[in-house]
Write a protein that holds these residues in place. Structure first.
Motif, mmCIF file in Angstrom:
data_model
loop_
_atom_site.group_PDB
_atom_site.id
_atom_site.type_symbol
_atom_site.label_atom_id
_atom_site.label_comp_id
_atom_site.label_asym_id
_atom_site.label_seq_id
_atom_site.Cartn_x
_atom_site.Cartn_y
_atom_site.Cartn_z
ATOM 1 N N ILE A 64 54.056 -94.512 18.646
ATOM 2 C CA ILE A 64 55.504 -94.581 18.844
ATOM 3 C C ILE A 64 55.984 -93.468 19.771
ATOM 4 C CG2 ILE A 64 57.749 -94.486 17.705
ATOM 5 C CD1 ILE A 64 56.022 -97.053 17.250
ATOM 6 N N ARG A 65 55.399 -92.291 19.632
ATOM 7 C CA ARG A 65 55.793 -91.194 20.521
ATOM 8 C C ARG A 65 55.477 -91.530 21.975
ATOM 9 N NH1 ARG A 65 53.578 -86.034 16.918
ATOM 10 N NH2 ARG A 65 55.385 -85.922 15.502
ATOM 11 N N LYS A 66 54.300 -92.091 22.212
ATOM 12 C CA LYS A 66 53.926 -92.464 23.583
ATOM 13 C C LYS A 66 54.845 -93.554 24.120
ATOM 14 C CE LYS A 66 49.079 -91.303 22.762
ATOM 15 N NZ LYS A 66 47.730 -91.843 22.455
ATOM 16 N N LEU A 67 55.216 -94.495 23.244
ATOM 17 C CA LEU A 67 56.105 -95.566 23.678
ATOM 18 C C LEU A 67 57.477 -95.013 24.029
ATOM 19 C CD1 LEU A 67 56.288 -98.638 24.054
ATOM 20 C CD2 LEU A 67 57.055 -98.795 21.692
ATOM 21 N N ASN A 68 58.002 -94.140 23.179
ATOM 22 C CA ASN A 68 59.313 -93.547 23.458
ATOM 23 C C ASN A 68 59.301 -92.692 24.716
ATOM 24 O OD1 ASN A 68 60.668 -94.699 21.272
ATOM 25 N ND2 ASN A 68 60.105 -93.041 19.877
ATOM 26 N N ALA A 69 58.142 -92.093 25.004
ATOM 27 C CA ALA A 69 58.008 -91.272 26.210
ATOM 28 C C ALA A 69 57.678 -92.111 27.444
ATOM 29 C CB ALA A 69 56.921 -90.214 26.006
ATOM 30 N N GLU A 70 57.576 -93.428 27.244
ATOM 31 C CA GLU A 70 57.232 -94.365 28.321
ATOM 32 C C GLU A 70 55.896 -94.012 28.962
ATOM 33 O OE1 GLU A 70 60.565 -94.565 30.989
ATOM 34 O OE2 GLU A 70 61.968 -95.138 29.399
ATOM 35 N N ASN A 71 54.983 -93.525 28.116
ATOM 36 C CA ASN A 71 53.644 -93.181 28.580
ATOM 37 C C ASN A 71 52.748 -94.413 28.442
ATOM 38 O OD1 ASN A 71 51.280 -91.964 29.335
ATOM 39 N ND2 ASN A 71 51.371 -90.306 27.821
ATOM 40 N N PHE A 72 53.031 -95.407 29.246
ATOM 41 C CA PHE A 72 52.370 -96.696 29.103
ATOM 42 C C PHE A 72 50.885 -96.641 29.442
ATOM 43 C CE2 PHE A 72 56.853 -97.832 30.155
ATOM 44 C CZ PHE A 72 57.186 -98.297 28.889
ATOM 45 N N GLU A 73 50.529 -95.801 30.390
ATOM 46 C CA GLU A 73 49.111 -95.745 30.763
ATOM 47 C C GLU A 73 48.272 -95.184 29.624
ATOM 48 O OE1 GLU A 73 47.736 -94.861 34.494
ATOM 49 O OE2 GLU A 73 49.401 -95.780 35.593
ATOM 50 N N ALA A 74 48.812 -94.238 28.880
ATOM 51 C CA ALA A 74 48.091 -93.710 27.717
ATOM 52 C C ALA A 74 47.935 -94.796 26.651
ATOM 53 C CB ALA A 74 48.819 -92.499 27.136
ATOM 54 N N LEU A 75 48.963 -95.619 26.500
ATOM 55 C CA LEU A 75 48.886 -96.721 25.542
ATOM 56 C C LEU A 75 47.865 -97.759 25.988
ATOM 57 C CD1 LEU A 75 52.695 -97.131 24.790
ATOM 58 C CD2 LEU A 75 50.948 -96.346 23.175
ATOM 59 N N ASN A 76 47.816 -98.042 27.291
ATOM 60 C CA ASN A 76 46.793 -98.955 27.799
ATOM 61 C C ASN A 76 45.406 -98.465 27.419
ATOM 62 O OD1 ASN A 76 48.940 -100.142 29.147
ATOM 63 N ND2 ASN A 76 48.407 -99.287 31.148
ATOM 64 N N SER A 77 45.172 -97.183 27.676
ATOM 65 C CA SER A 77 43.857 -96.595 27.420
ATOM 66 C C SER A 77 43.506 -96.637 25.945
ATOM 67 C CB SER A 77 43.821 -95.145 27.925
ATOM 68 O OG SER A 77 44.019 -95.092 29.325
ATOM 69 N N GLU A 78 44.502 -96.382 25.089
ATOM 70 C CA GLU A 78 44.252 -96.381 23.652
ATOM 71 C C GLU A 78 43.867 -97.780 23.166
ATOM 72 O OE1 GLU A 78 46.477 -95.011 19.506
ATOM 73 O OE2 GLU A 78 47.250 -94.377 21.457
ATOM 74 N N ALA A 79 44.631 -98.790 23.588
ATOM 75 C CA ALA A 79 44.316 -100.161 23.173
ATOM 76 C C ALA A 79 42.948 -100.588 23.679
ATOM 77 C CB ALA A 79 45.399 -101.115 23.676
ATOM 78 N N ASP A 80 42.657 -100.272 24.927
ATOM 79 C CA ASP A 80 41.361 -100.664 25.497
ATOM 80 C C ASP A 80 40.208 -99.924 24.823
ATOM 81 O OD1 ASP A 80 42.672 -102.387 27.216
ATOM 82 O OD2 ASP A 80 42.719 -100.955 28.892
ATOM 83 N N PHE A 81 40.466 -98.676 24.428
ATOM 84 C CA PHE A 81 39.442 -97.895 23.731
ATOM 85 C C PHE A 81 39.124 -98.510 22.372
ATOM 86 C CE2 PHE A 81 38.526 -94.526 20.605
ATOM 87 C CZ PHE A 81 37.308 -94.074 21.099
ATOM 88 N N TYR A 82 40.169 -98.883 21.619
ATOM 89 C CA TYR A 82 39.940 -99.476 20.295
ATOM 90 C C TYR A 82 39.172 -100.794 20.397
ATOM 91 C CZ TYR A 82 43.202 -96.107 18.229
ATOM 92 O OH TYR A 82 43.812 -94.957 17.787
#
Length: 375
Positions: A64-82
């Motif tokens: 949620i923190r990454k989403l609120n910070a609009e850090n979409f690339e970090a979210l991409n990496s996290e989903a792809d990592f999982y």
């Protein structure tokens, strides 16, 4: 039936199990020859302890923190990592599944005006176009379309929604389907894609054959991605055009096709994690208690976690199987928790009195209110 209920069943509330529903169990201390039996304390292994903070909570906060910070690339990496490392929590739930459940819950419960939603959709689409090889990026975009569709439609049955809302709802779901189907080459090995696509097939009335084909393809990719089974069962609920017969047949399918790693774990998880939805099914004679017990064992052999053992203890109590209740209690390491049982913490305590202190116990049918003595 509402999208919010589906999100809970397939997402966060799968972990806490009974939190959205209540098993009404009442006890009265049993007497013999006028003497009240002495109560015993909780066994040493379930003395009150503070449950440890789960990785899901920590990771969800970060998402949620990454989403609120609009850090979409970090979210991409996290989903792809999982997806790549296939990591799972102590209860067996994939972190990939939890990641998207967190996003879905956030999108569904965060009130945004039309301008904010338009901006979010634009950001997620741009993120996906910029990172076109990221499966996580496209699935986040699809998840947001789904959430906005349900925001516009609103909770409730069709007769409580407007024709304009339903039309916009269908357009957004069709847009979600276009995103999912437009990048199938990316998702061939992604079980989350199959889960989301099954939901879309249900809501856009693509038919039972399509839903079942997606389910079979999904479990060929990842046999033990639990959400696939939960969605498949959900699509069989009478409120979604299914029936008790279809639900019972699906349970038979699970029992007759055990997982090489997890046996028939899903047999009990489908029944326990969707307690209200499966209440009538649990009373159906086609449901085998022997298979339920075997499933309890298969679950706990791989994931001996309180998320399961506390719920299995209550299930055995409701069934009136004292030996199994006592056996399940040996896997309970923490005091009954509302984080796991919701309103059924008191039911746990009633079960304990029945299992260990010879208390009489009554079960109340949540539909009729009728009480039944459990001996």
């Amino acid at each position: 039936m509402t999208k919010k209920i589906l999100t809970h069943q397939i997402g966060h509330l799968i972990r806490i199990g009974f939190a959205a529903c209540t098993v009404t169990l009442m006890t009265a201390v049993a007497t013999h020859a006028g003497v009240v039996h002495n109560s015993v304390a909780l066994p040493i292994n379930i003395q009150p302890k503070t449950p440890p903070e789960t990785p899901y909570i920590r990771e969800g906060v970060q998402v949620i923190r990454k989403l609120n910070a609009e850090n979409f690339e970090a979210l991409n990496s996290e989903a792809d990592f999982y997806l790549t490392n296939k990591s799972r929590g102590a209860d067996g739930r994939w972190r990939l599944s939890e990641f998207f459940s967190t996003l879905s819950s956030y999108f569904s419960t965060t009130k945004k005006n039309t301008t904010a939603w338009t901006l979010l959709q634009k950001q997620l689409l741009n993120n996906a176009l910029k990172n076109s090889k990221s499966q996580g990026a496209w699935l986040m975009h699809a998840s947001a379309l789904d959430a906005e569709a349900w925001r516009i439609r609103g909770d409730g049955y069709n007769n409580t929604t407007t024709s304009i809302g339903r039309a916009r709802f269908l357009r957004l779901l069709e847009a979600q389907r276009k995103v999912l189907d437009g990048h199938t080459e990316l998702f061939v090995k992604n079980p989350e894609w199959y889960k989301q696509r099954m939901e879309v097939a249900l809501y856009l009335s693509e038919g039972r054959e399509k839903i079942d084909q997606l389910f079979q393809s999904g479990i060929q990719v990842e046999r033990d991605y639990h959400d696939l089974y939960h969605v498949a069962m959900f699509t069989r609920l009478p409120k979604w055009g299914g029936s008790i017969d279809l639900m019972a047949q699906f349970l038979d399918q699970v029992a007759n096709n055990p997982s090489p790693r997890e046996g028939i774990s899903m047999y009990s998880l489908l029944m326990i994690d969707n307690l209200n939805a499966a209440y009538e099914l649990r009373k159906d004679p086609r449901v085998s208690w022997d298979l339920m017990k075997k499933s309890f064992d298969d679950v706990l052999a791989n994931f001996p976690d309180d998320q399961h053992s506390q719920k299995f203890f209550i299930a055995a109590c409701e069934k009136g199987d004292k030996a199994t209740a006592v056996r399940m209690s040996k896997f309970v390491k923490h005091a009954p928790s509302s984080e796991i049982l919701g309103k059924n913490v008191e039911a746990f305590n009633s079960c304990f009195e029945w299992a260990f202190n010879n208390a009489l116990m009554y079960s109340r049918d949540p539909n009729t209110g009728a009480g039944v003595l459990i001996k």
